[in-house]
Design a protein around this motif. Structure first.
Motif, PDB file in Angstrom:
ATOM      1  N   PRO A 450       0.864  -1.247   0.073  1.00  0.00           N
ATOM      2  CA  PRO A 450       0.213  -0.074   0.053  1.00  0.00           C
ATOM      3  C   PRO A 450       0.854   1.239  -0.004  1.00  0.00           C
ATOM      4  O   PRO A 450       1.369   1.515   1.042  1.00  0.00           O
ATOM      5  CB  PRO A 450      -0.881  -0.150   1.466  1.00  0.00           C
ATOM      6  CG  PRO A 450       0.108  -1.044   2.017  1.00  0.00           C
ATOM      7  CD  PRO A 450       0.935  -1.950   1.458  1.00  0.00           C
ATOM      8  N   ALA A 451       0.992   1.823  -1.107  1.00  0.00           N
ATOM      9  CA  ALA A 451       2.178   2.836  -1.332  1.00  0.00           C
ATOM     10  C   ALA A 451       1.562   4.032  -1.580  1.00  0.00           C
ATOM     11  O   ALA A 451       0.383   4.466  -1.735  1.00  0.00           O
ATOM     12  CB  ALA A 451       2.936   2.466  -2.626  1.00  0.00           C
ATOM     13  N   SER A 495      -0.988  10.778  -4.501  1.00  0.00           N
ATOM     14  CA  SER A 495      -1.788   9.515  -4.878  1.00  0.00           C
ATOM     15  C   SER A 495      -1.394   8.579  -3.889  1.00  0.00           C
ATOM     16  O   SER A 495      -0.606   8.664  -3.391  1.00  0.00           O
ATOM     17  CB  SER A 495      -1.763   9.228  -6.250  1.00  0.00           C
ATOM     18  OG  SER A 495      -0.373   8.498  -6.529  1.00  0.00           O
ATOM     19  N   GLY A 496      -2.328   7.456  -3.830  1.00  0.00           N
ATOM     20  CA  GLY A 496      -2.139   6.354  -3.161  1.00  0.00           C
ATOM     21  C   GLY A 496      -1.978   5.210  -4.093  1.00  0.00           C
ATOM     22  O   GLY A 496      -2.613   5.360  -5.288  1.00  0.00           O
ATOM     23  N   VAL A 513      -3.686   2.709  -9.200  1.00  0.00           N
ATOM     24  CA  VAL A 513      -3.504   4.107  -8.661  1.00  0.00           C
ATOM     25  C   VAL A 513      -4.767   4.468  -8.117  1.00  0.00           C
ATOM     26  O   VAL A 513      -5.746   4.417  -8.623  1.00  0.00           O
ATOM     27  CB  VAL A 513      -2.898   5.180  -9.683  1.00  0.00           C
ATOM     28  CG1 VAL A 513      -2.718   6.474  -9.160  1.00  0.00           C
ATOM     29  CG2 VAL A 513      -1.715   4.472 -10.535  1.00  0.00           C
ATOM     30  N   TYR A 514      -4.762   5.229  -6.974  1.00  0.00           N
ATOM     31  CA  TYR A 514      -5.937   6.085  -6.234  1.00  0.00           C
ATOM     32  C   TYR A 514      -5.754   7.359  -6.147  1.00  0.00           C
ATOM     33  O   TYR A 514      -4.461   7.951  -5.983  1.00  0.00           O
ATOM     34  CB  TYR A 514      -6.317   5.141  -4.846  1.00  0.00           C
ATOM     35  CG  TYR A 514      -6.370   3.766  -4.924  1.00  0.00           C
ATOM     36  CD1 TYR A 514      -7.666   3.273  -5.231  1.00  0.00           C
ATOM     37  CD2 TYR A 514      -5.454   2.931  -4.725  1.00  0.00           C
ATOM     38  CE1 TYR A 514      -8.126   2.076  -5.482  1.00  0.00           C
ATOM     39  CE2 TYR A 514      -5.728   1.437  -4.681  1.00  0.00           C
ATOM     40  CZ  TYR A 514      -6.915   0.887  -4.848  1.00  0.00           C
ATOM     41  OH  TYR A 514      -7.158  -0.495  -5.117  1.00  0.00           O
ATOM     42  N   GLU A 546      -2.788 -11.109 -11.643  1.00  0.00           N
ATOM     43  CA  GLU A 546      -3.205 -10.122 -12.814  1.00  0.00           C
ATOM     44  C   GLU A 546      -3.631  -8.442 -12.569  1.00  0.00           C
ATOM     45  O   GLU A 546      -3.419  -7.862 -13.074  1.00  0.00           O
ATOM     46  CB  GLU A 546      -4.528 -10.527 -13.596  1.00  0.00           C
ATOM     47  CG  GLU A 546      -4.123 -12.089 -14.320  1.00  0.00           C
ATOM     48  CD  GLU A 546      -5.259 -12.771 -14.975  1.00  0.00           C
ATOM     49  OE1 GLU A 546      -6.141 -12.060 -14.638  1.00  0.00           O
ATOM     50  OE2 GLU A 546      -5.043 -13.788 -15.668  1.00  0.00           O
ATOM     51  N   GLY A 547      -4.066  -8.501 -11.344  1.00  0.00           N
ATOM     52  CA  GLY A 547      -4.496  -7.078 -10.805  1.00  0.00           C
ATOM     53  C   GLY A 547      -5.769  -6.713 -11.196  1.00  0.00           C
ATOM     54  O   GLY A 547      -6.041  -5.609 -11.096  1.00  0.00           O
TER      55      GLY A 547
END
Length: 723
Positions: A450-451, A495-496, A513-514, A546-547
């Motif tokens: 969680p970046a 962003s997150g 990306v959030y 796969e995301g």
């Protein structure tokens, strides 16, 4: 303190209207007077289990994979991978997840805990170090313990009175309290068995979860921003007797050293650092390798942040921003690796650490992995501390790279060497990754981070202002409230992210990306899933390989805590503590819309085929009171703004814009304005979390802060969600 057991449900605290400017803000965001729905009724049913004994021991925890239906430790296993072998919920059917039950908790600050589930009972903690035992199948409360920490202790906290969880062992539940105590509770009824004070007093605090190794319960502490010396301590699980203490930074050499490790570390410091505390608090992450018999401890930032003040003639300042390996029986030092020598930017190494076996250049290596605040993803040999690799996982400007031969970052001196010169630096002190746990899936070989992508303006002082509460050696630099262009630019840079990081290749496999930081902690499973929450009030599931997003549930409040999963009677559950709060709710602005805010804090539990629902959330009334007339001068308003930045923004937000949890001071009632001096100077709301500041502020300074807040209310009236 108080405890209760076999009670009928959570307690809702209704505070006086004056508490609208309290840092504590324990009142619910909404009052629900509707009849309980299916999920609420489940929590009121008769428990399916008797109050259990939490009979966890070394043999059982070492063999955790043999009983994957339980979640017996903070990261499920000693290796802290946060990976579950359960497969009933998979990428093929996760779309059928529904709410099985929910449970409202008492305190309405942010929730950050990882629940522990043992033999059908869930043990979890909330803000202000309260503990609940719940029937993990139905949500029925079995008992509740509240240490009743004095709420005025809030002034000594960095980022809210959060708690990241309990530990269980041989019939006991252990909780570290925000005011520095370690408490052992009877797992059957929540009664206190022993209580030890682990710190020398304020401003130390505890937000991290204890860990237990070889009948020793181990706990660190926080408070580096306020001038303390860090350490980690082990206590006997049965008696609470102290077994050992490992200091993370050296004290005054004239008083001698507690260990050879401290004697070694002192050679890397200069000046009279001990007078400023030194810092190095071990406030969160630990991991344990039973084969190597090594306990790994993440160490935090220096006190003050500014190394030119802390250690004026240079030096690496061990063991700041380091991973340290010690023997769990004695606390004896074995090895260390420092991620950020002479840390200048609050780049702690207290972030989640994961133990795994990874193929590197054709060799299977026993590694410890960490994505600390400084923006580089590290892999070390966990037996020796040997540096293996490090690559940036977010934007980094303070260093160009980490040297492969030396394992040291190559600093950009134009960025890192400063006194009073303002510099924009990536990452911010919030880090490229903060406390929110990562997860590792051995099937995909990926680490889920969680970046945070966020810069920060640093400006150093030449000397300490010892009157400050936060002893950083830095000035707070921010765009003026009227500089909307710069503020919007900064928002665009922030962003997150959910990063699926390939540690063998040291690069991302995929990422999501959030729009805002604060992405919640991670859970990954053998069902090819990764779960996490987001500030916007959702719990989400992605394909781990796969995301691809596969499922989401609206949670009515931001989710920062990491989910867990467990199994009872052949049914797999996913659980999370949903409650918006912590550092990202304090930074100004909000992730919520004009007609909504964070809902009640809850335990939310999902399973396949369930169809429970949450009570309808009431809309917020956004008609802010008309602010009083401004009677202050321009000079008083400006001085009040500077004082607000120093003493108030850490709770009430940048530019007095609340993040949605702590009351927005621009919206104070007439009664609150009239009582402002009594609250801030006199401490009339100290029992609600708003301590008196008469030891740091004069009457005229409090008046200036009030003038500033009134001006902010006037400037933003009618458009409360804009700076």
């Amino acid at each position: 303190m108080k405890f209760s057991y076999l009670s009928l449900g959570p307690v809702s605290a209704v505070l006086l209207s004056l508490a609208l400017i309290s840092c504590s803000n324990e009142e619910p965001s909404q009052v629900n007077d509707q009849s309980p729905d299916a999920s609420q009724s489940a929590a009121m049913a008769e428990p399916s289990v008797e109050p259990a004994t939490a009979n966890i021991n070394s043999d059982r925890l070492l063999a955790a994979d043999a009983e994957p239906g339980n979640w017996m430790a903070h990261g499920r296993t000693y290796g802290e991978q946060r990976y579950s072998p359960l497969t009933q919920i998979s990428k093929d059917n996760v779309k059928d997840l529904g709410l099985a039950w929910s449970f409202d908790v008492e305190h309405q600050q942010g929730l950050e805990a990882s629940p522990i589930v043992v033999d059908g009972v869930m043990y979890t903690s909330t803000a202000w170090s309260a503990v609940y035992a719940l029937d993990a199948k139905t949500g029925k409360q079995l008992w509740h313990y509240d240490p009743e920490v004095p709420k005025e202790y809030n002034r000594y906290l960095c980022c809210s009175p959060a708690n990241r969880g309990v530990a269980v062992w041989k019939g006991k539940v252990y909780i570290g309290t925000i005011n520095g105590h370690l408490v052992a509770l009877d797992a059957a009824d929540g009664k206190v068995l022993w209580d030890v004070k682990t710190v020398d007093g304020a401003p130390y605090s505890i937000t991290g979860a204890p860990r237990i190794v070889k009948d020793k319960v181990i706990i660190g502490n926080g408070g580096a921003e306020m001038g303390v010396r860090g350490y980690i301590t082990a206590y006997d699980t049965e008696t609470g007797e102290q077994q050992w203490r490992f200091y993370t930074v050296p004290g005054n050499p004239e008083k001698g050293f507690e260990s050879k490790a401290m004697e070694m570390a002192a050679k890397t410091w200069t000046g009279e650092w001990w007078k400023l505390g030194g810092g190095g608090t071990a406030w969160d992450s630990m991991a344990y390798d039973p084969e190597l018999n090594l306990l790994y401890v993440g160490v935090g930032n220096g006190s003050p942040w500014n190394r030119n003040i802390r250690s004026p003639e240079g030096g690496d300042n061990l063991f700041l921003s380091s991973i340290v390996a010690v023997r769990p029986e004695t606390g004896e030092y074995v090895w260390h690796y420092q991620t950020t020598p002479a840390d200048n930017f609050d780049y702690t190494a207290t972030q989640h650490m994961i133990l795994a076996d990874i193929q590197m250049d054709g060799v299977l290596r026993k590694v410890i992995m960490q994505a600390p605040k400084n923006g580089f993803f590290y892999m070390l040999d966990r037996s020796s501390g040997e540096f293996l690799s490090a690559k940036p996982y977010v934007q980094v400007t303070w260093a160009s790279h980490v040297d492969q031969e030396t394992g040291r970052p190559v600093e950009d001196k134009s960025v890192t060497e400063f006194t009073e010169r303002t510099q924009m630096v990536w990452p911010a002190p919030y880090g490229g990754h903060n406390w929110h746990p990562m997860a590792f899936n051995p099937n995909t070989g990926l680490v889920y981070i969680p970046a945070i992508e966020m810069p920060h303006f640093y400006n150093g002082r030449k000397e300490m202002d010892k009157e400050r509460i936060w002893n950083l050696g830095m000035n707070w630099v921010k765009p003026p409230a009227e500089d909307n262009e710069t503020i919007l630019m900064n928002k665009k840079l922030t962003s997150g992210k959910l990063i699926a990081w390939d540690p063998a290749k040291q690069k991302p496999a995929w990422e999501v990306v959030y729009p805002t930081p604060g992405v919640g902690g991670m859970l990954t499973t053998a069902g090819d899933l990764v779960f996490h929450g987001v500030p916007q009030g959702k719990l989400m599931a992605y394909s781990a390989s796969e995301g691809k997003q596969l499922w989401e549930a609206y949670t009515q409040t931001g989710v920062v805590a990491p989910p867990i999963t467990y199994e009872i009677d052949g049914e797999q559950y996913v659980a999370v503590m949903a409650g918006w709060g912590g550092m990202f709710s304090l930074t100004g602005g909000t992730v919520f819309g004009k007609d909504e805010g964070p809902g009640p804090n809850r335990v939310l539990v999902y399973k396949l085929g369930a169809n429970g629902s949450l009570p309808e959330q009431a809309k917020l009334v956004k008609e802010a009171p008309k602010p009083p007339a401004q009677t202050g001068t321009a000079a008083q308003i400006a001085n009040g703004g500077a004082l607000y930045d120093e003493y108030c923004q850490f709770c009430h937000g940048l530019h007095a814009v609340s993040g949605g949890v702590i009351p927005d001071l621009r919206h104070m009632s007439e009664a609150s304005h009239q009582a402002f001096m009594g609250i801030v100077y006199g401490g009339m709301l100290k029992d609600k979390g708003m301590a008196a500041f008469n030891d740091h502020l004069t009457v005229s300074e409090v008046q200036d802060i009030h003038h500033y807040i009134i001006q902010r209310a006037i400037d933003s009236h009618g458009d409360e969600r804009v700076f």
